[in-house]
Design a protein around this motif. Structure first.
Motif, PDB file in Angstrom:
ATOM      1  N   LEU A   1      -2.508   8.982  -7.240  1.00 12.04           N
ATOM      2  CA  LEU A   1      -2.607   7.887  -6.284  1.00 12.04           C
ATOM      3  C   LEU A   1      -4.036   7.766  -5.778  1.00 12.04           C
ATOM      4  O   LEU A   1      -4.630   8.750  -5.328  1.00 12.04           O
ATOM      5  CB  LEU A   1      -1.659   8.143  -5.111  1.00 12.04           C
ATOM      6  N   ARG A   2      -4.574   6.547  -5.834  1.00  9.76           N
ATOM      7  CA  ARG A   2      -5.911   6.265  -5.312  1.00  9.76           C
ATOM      8  C   ARG A   2      -5.813   5.723  -3.891  1.00  9.76           C
ATOM      9  O   ARG A   2      -4.746   5.299  -3.450  1.00  9.76           O
ATOM     10  CB  ARG A   2      -6.611   5.236  -6.197  1.00  9.76           C
ATOM     11  N   GLY A   3      -6.947   5.706  -3.198  1.00  7.65           N
ATOM     12  CA  GLY A   3      -6.950   5.207  -1.834  1.00  7.65           C
ATOM     13  C   GLY A   3      -6.436   3.783  -1.731  1.00  7.65           C
ATOM     14  O   GLY A   3      -5.688   3.435  -0.817  1.00  7.65           O
ATOM     15  N   GLN A   4      -6.803   2.923  -2.707  1.00 11.59           N
ATOM     16  CA  GLN A   4      -6.370   1.520  -2.660  1.00 11.59           C
ATOM     17  C   GLN A   4      -4.890   1.355  -2.984  1.00 11.59           C
ATOM     18  O   GLN A   4      -4.339   0.262  -2.845  1.00 11.59           O
ATOM     19  CB  GLN A   4      -7.215   0.658  -3.602  1.00 11.59           C
ATOM     20  N   ASP A   5      -4.242   2.440  -3.433  1.00 14.43           N
ATOM     21  CA  ASP A   5      -2.806   2.373  -3.735  1.00 14.43           C
ATOM     22  C   ASP A   5      -1.945   2.660  -2.508  1.00 14.43           C
ATOM     23  O   ASP A   5      -0.721   2.499  -2.566  1.00 14.43           O
ATOM     24  CB  ASP A   5      -2.441   3.381  -4.832  1.00 14.43           C
ATOM     25  N   VAL A   6      -2.559   3.113  -1.431  1.00 15.23           N
ATOM     26  CA  VAL A   6      -1.802   3.383  -0.199  1.00 15.23           C
ATOM     27  C   VAL A   6      -1.518   2.054   0.484  1.00 15.23           C
ATOM     28  O   VAL A   6      -2.429   1.287   0.759  1.00 15.23           O
ATOM     29  CB  VAL A   6      -2.584   4.317   0.744  1.00 15.23           C
TER      30      VAL A   6
ATOM     31  N   ARG B   1       1.384  -0.142   3.315  1.00 17.01           N
ATOM     32  CA  ARG B   1       2.262   0.042   4.468  1.00 17.01           C
ATOM     33  C   ARG B   1       3.675   0.415   4.029  1.00 17.01           C
ATOM     34  O   ARG B   1       4.266  -0.260   3.200  1.00 17.01           O
ATOM     35  CB  ARG B   1       2.255  -1.241   5.293  1.00 17.01           C
ATOM     36  N   TRP B   2       4.191   1.504   4.530  1.00 12.11           N
ATOM     37  CA  TRP B   2       5.534   2.039   4.311  1.00 12.11           C
ATOM     38  C   TRP B   2       5.694   2.759   2.977  1.00 12.11           C
ATOM     39  O   TRP B   2       6.264   3.835   2.915  1.00 12.11           O
ATOM     40  CB  TRP B   2       6.613   0.959   4.457  1.00 12.11           C
ATOM     41  N   ALA B   3       5.211   2.175   1.875  1.00  9.12           N
ATOM     42  CA  ALA B   3       5.402   2.809   0.564  1.00  9.12           C
ATOM     43  C   ALA B   3       4.161   2.588  -0.289  1.00  9.12           C
ATOM     44  O   ALA B   3       3.610   1.479  -0.308  1.00  9.12           O
ATOM     45  CB  ALA B   3       6.630   2.235  -0.135  1.00  9.12           C
ATOM     46  N   PRO B   4       3.700   3.604  -1.023  1.00  9.24           N
ATOM     47  CA  PRO B   4       2.507   3.437  -1.860  1.00  9.24           C
ATOM     48  C   PRO B   4       2.807   2.577  -3.078  1.00  9.24           C
ATOM     49  O   PRO B   4       3.953   2.464  -3.515  1.00  9.24           O
ATOM     50  CB  PRO B   4       2.166   4.876  -2.269  1.00  9.24           C
ATOM     51  N   GLU B   5       1.761   1.975  -3.628  1.00  6.86           N
ATOM     52  CA  GLU B   5       1.883   1.177  -4.847  1.00  6.86           C
ATOM     53  C   GLU B   5       1.195   1.918  -5.987  1.00  6.86           C
ATOM     54  O   GLU B   5       0.003   1.721  -6.239  1.00  6.86           O
ATOM     55  CB  GLU B   5       1.246  -0.201  -4.644  1.00  6.86           C
ATOM     56  N   TRP B   6       1.937   2.762  -6.658  1.00 11.66           N
ATOM     57  CA  TRP B   6       1.369   3.537  -7.763  1.00 11.66           C
ATOM     58  C   TRP B   6       0.937   2.601  -8.888  1.00 11.66           C
ATOM     59  O   TRP B   6       1.692   1.712  -9.300  1.00 11.66           O
ATOM     60  CB  TRP B   6       2.411   4.542  -8.268  1.00 11.66           C
ATOM     61  N   ALA B   7      -0.282   2.796  -9.389  1.00 12.97           N
ATOM     62  CA  ALA B   7      -0.871   1.884 -10.372  1.00 12.97           C
ATOM     63  C   ALA B   7      -0.696   2.366 -11.807  1.00 12.97           C
ATOM     64  O   ALA B   7      -1.341   1.849 -12.720  1.00 12.97           O
ATOM     65  CB  ALA B   7      -2.359   1.687 -10.071  1.00 12.97           C
ATOM     66  N   GLY B   8       0.155   3.362 -12.033  1.00 17.84           N
ATOM     67  CA  GLY B   8       0.423   3.818 -13.392  1.00 17.84           C
ATOM     68  C   GLY B   8      -0.589   4.803 -13.936  1.00 17.84           C
ATOM     69  O   GLY B   8      -0.661   5.024 -15.150  1.00 17.84           O
TER      70      GLY B   8
ATOM     71  N   GLY C   1      -2.764  -0.924   9.645  1.00 16.45           N
ATOM     72  CA  GLY C   1      -1.766   0.131   9.812  1.00 16.45           C
ATOM     73  C   GLY C   1      -1.025   0.419   8.534  1.00 16.45           C
ATOM     74  O   GLY C   1       0.140   0.028   8.371  1.00 16.45           O
ATOM     75  N   ASP C   2      -1.665   1.108   7.604  1.00 16.42           N
ATOM     76  CA  ASP C   2      -1.076   1.397   6.300  1.00 16.42           C
ATOM     77  C   ASP C   2      -0.751   2.883   6.168  1.00 16.42           C
ATOM     78  O   ASP C   2      -1.370   3.611   5.371  1.00 16.42           O
ATOM     79  CB  ASP C   2      -2.034   0.980   5.176  1.00 16.42           C
ATOM     80  N   PHE C   3       0.200   3.340   6.946  1.00 19.82           N
ATOM     81  CA  PHE C   3       0.734   4.687   6.765  1.00 19.82           C
ATOM     82  C   PHE C   3       1.986   4.563   5.911  1.00 19.82           C
ATOM     83  O   PHE C   3       2.758   3.604   6.054  1.00 19.82           O
ATOM     84  CB  PHE C   3       1.072   5.317   8.115  1.00 19.82           C
ATOM     85  N   CYS C   4       2.199   5.504   5.005  1.00 16.37           N
ATOM     86  CA  CYS C   4       3.338   5.358   4.099  1.00 16.37           C
ATOM     87  C   CYS C   4       3.996   6.708   3.821  1.00 16.37           C
ATOM     88  O   CYS C   4       3.414   7.773   4.048  1.00 16.37           O
ATOM     89  CB  CYS C   4       2.908   4.712   2.788  1.00 16.37           C
ATOM     90  N   MET C   5       5.222   6.621   3.322  1.00 19.69           N
ATOM     91  CA  MET C   5       5.965   7.796   2.888  1.00 19.69           C
ATOM     92  C   MET C   5       5.908   7.841   1.368  1.00 19.69           C
ATOM     93  O   MET C   5       6.341   6.901   0.698  1.00 19.69           O
ATOM     94  CB  MET C   5       7.420   7.712   3.356  1.00 19.69           C
ATOM     95  N   ALA C   6       5.368   8.910   0.827  1.00 20.76           N
ATOM     96  CA  ALA C   6       5.258   9.053  -0.628  1.00 20.76           C
ATOM     97  C   ALA C   6       6.332  10.006  -1.127  1.00 20.76           C
ATOM     98  O   ALA C   6       6.607  11.031  -0.495  1.00 20.76           O
ATOM     99  CB  ALA C   6       3.877   9.574  -1.016  1.00 20.76           C
ATOM    100  N   PRO C   7       6.944   9.704  -2.256  1.00 19.81           N
ATOM    101  CA  PRO C   7       7.985  10.587  -2.788  1.00 19.81           C
ATOM    102  C   PRO C   7       7.406  11.865  -3.374  1.00 19.81           C
ATOM    103  O   PRO C   7       6.180  11.993  -3.543  1.00 19.81           O
ATOM    104  CB  PRO C   7       8.639   9.729  -3.872  1.00 19.81           C
ATOM    105  N   ALA C   8       8.271  12.794  -3.685  1.00 22.87           N
ATOM    106  CA  ALA C   8       7.848  14.037  -4.336  1.00 22.87           C
ATOM    107  C   ALA C   8       7.184  13.719  -5.674  1.00 22.87           C
ATOM    108  O   ALA C   8       7.562  12.771  -6.359  1.00 22.87           O
ATOM    109  CB  ALA C   8       9.054  14.946  -4.544  1.00 22.87           C
ATOM    110  N   GLY C   9       6.169  14.511  -6.022  1.00 24.34           N
ATOM    111  CA  GLY C   9       5.530  14.361  -7.321  1.00 24.34           C
ATOM    112  C   GLY C   9       4.348  13.424  -7.349  1.00 24.34           C
ATOM    113  O   GLY C   9       3.720  13.257  -8.388  1.00 24.34           O
ATOM    114  N   ILE C  10       4.001  12.802  -6.218  1.00 27.60           N
ATOM    115  CA  ILE C  10       2.804  11.952  -6.130  1.00 27.60           C
ATOM    116  C   ILE C  10       1.629  12.823  -5.705  1.00 27.60           C
ATOM    117  O   ILE C  10       1.698  13.538  -4.708  1.00 27.60           O
ATOM    118  CB  ILE C  10       3.002  10.819  -5.114  1.00 27.60           C
ATOM    119  N   TYR C  11       0.536  12.762  -6.460  1.00 26.48           N
ATOM    120  CA  TYR C  11      -0.659  13.551  -6.171  1.00 26.48           C
ATOM    121  C   TYR C  11      -1.786  12.624  -5.728  1.00 26.48           C
ATOM    122  O   TYR C  11      -2.334  11.865  -6.536  1.00 26.48           O
ATOM    123  CB  TYR C  11      -1.086  14.338  -7.413  1.00 26.48           C
TER     124      TYR C  11
END
Length: 399
Positions: free
Chosen positions: A107-112, A114-121, A199-209
């Motif tokens: 996960l990159r900084g721009q992928d964070v 609000r609420w959930a990250p947007e993993w870019a693959g 305000g972009d705080f999010c909950m990331a699931p297990a396995g996201i680095y």
């Protein structure tokens, strides 16, 4: 001790609109000179200062509330070697299934978001200190291609032309920085960028680095996430965090642990856990729907880069959507046929309304969450009115 000084908050966007003396006369307020001590000055109106004090009084510093501290994400020292796209990840795992053991979602900084990250693959080869790289021969061969850039510079080396990484005790195939807390990446956690734009705080699931532009809070506490994403705390952050370029906020770890977090009742905690879970679920569905449409546009319609507009296509109308797709298509591609245009319009009419509906549901939940958090901080209707009147830029939605 009793002397009052005059203070005026003069926004840069007001420059040139009004003569300075008249602006000061209209917007000034008094502040006791005794507040201008050797401690940090807060040049806010007495009402706002009282509001900040109420947030502090009715909350506990985050570090005490949750008994946690922020951790940095991973710094590889050579992204070209350790980061791979989906196709390369699939090839490494196909040639040696054991490669999957050390390939992690990155996960990159721009992928964070609000609420959930947007993993870019993107994936990272997580070759932590002490790894037996010979267990992963295909990954080792991939890294070998970058060995020159991966070699750590000897401490005794003098000069600026070393092609590799900074001095250290790590092996050439290992990540540059030791990540002794890597087990925290394998559980759900709160994430936020070190430079916060909204305000972009999010909950990331297990396995996201996450990478090193992201901070990690080892917690899956929905209430904590609700507080951090609330309008009240955004107003607090705006007035107490260090500002960076373009009025972004620097979220240093030693500052974050001081953010006041209100203690909820058990019923509030349970209600917010459901609401936050619903918002996260809806957010992920919106992200997935948008990503699927973008993939289709890139494959079927030769859209090279979607840009911000197509990245939020549901906020457009159908005609603007078609125009934006045309503008973003490859210049070497064929013009859209009438059939292609009709299919494009059908795509928009099928995909945009469900996204809008989910966003409306998110907004309803955001209102519930904000109201519960503000109640826990003891904010009165007068406090909320002041919060609105003095709202900083980019306030969170839904209140």
């Amino acid at each position: 001790p009793d002397h009052q000084v005059r203070v005026t908050l003069y926004p840069r966007e007001e420059l040139g609109k009004e003569l300075l003396p008249s602006y000061v006369e209209t917007h000034q307020f008094s502040l006791p000179q005794s507040r201008l001590s050797s401690a940090v000055w807060t040049l806010e109106s007495p009402g706002v200062q009282a509001l900040l004090e109420k947030l502090r009084k009715n909350g506990k510093p985050l570090g005490e509330y949750a008994a946690i501290k922020p951790y940095y994400g991973v710094k590889t020292g050579c992204n070209e070697a350790f980061l791979v796209e989906q196709a390369m990840k699939d090839r490494l795992c196909r040639e040696d299934p054991r490669s999957s053991e050390i390939l992690k979602k990155y996960l990159r900084g721009q992928d964070v978001a609000r609420w959930a990250p947007e993993w870019a693959g993107e994936w990272m080869i997580f070759a932590r200190r002490g790894i037996d790289i010979d267990r992963y021969p295909v990954v080792k061969a991939h890294l070998e291609q970058h060995r020159k850039e991966l070699e750590p510079r000897p401490k005794e080396y003098v000069g600026n032309d070393w092609p590799g990484r900074k001095p250290g005790t790590y092996k050439w195939y290992e990540l540059q920085d030791a990540v002794d807390y890597y087990e925290l990446f394998e559980v759900p956690k709160l994430l936020y960028p070190d430079i916060l734009w909204r305000g972009d705080f999010c909950m990331a699931p297990a396995g996201i680095y996450p990478n090193n532009t992201i901070y990690l809070l080892p917690s899956d506490d929905s209430w904590l996430l609700a507080c951090l994403n609330s309008p009240a705390i955004w107003s607090y952050l705006w007035r107490t965090a260090q500002h960076a370029k373009d009025e972004a906020l620097r979220m240093f770890g030693e500052y974050v642990i001081t953010i006041p977090i209100a203690k909820p009742s058990e019923s509030q905690r349970q209600t917010i856990a459901v609401a936050v879970g619903h918002v996260i679920d809806l957010t992920i569905k919106v992200q997935s729907a948008i990503a699927a449409v973008i993939d289709l546009l890139q494959i079927e319609y030769e859209v090279e880069k979607p840009g911000l507009s197509l990245g939020d296509f549901a906020s457009l109308d159908c005609d603007d959507f078609v125009i934006e797709v045309r503008n973003r298509r490859s210049k070497e591609g064929k013009a859209l046929s009438p059939t292609g245009l009709k299919a494009l319009r059908n795509l928009f009419e099928a995909e945009a309304p469900p996204i809008r509906e989910k966003r409306a549901q998110i907004l309803v939940r955001e209102r519930e969450i904000a109201a519960a958090v503000h109640t826990a901080y003891g904010l009165t209707p007068a406090d909320l009115e002041l919060l609105r009147e003095t709202a900083p830029p980019r306030m969170p939605p839904g209140w």
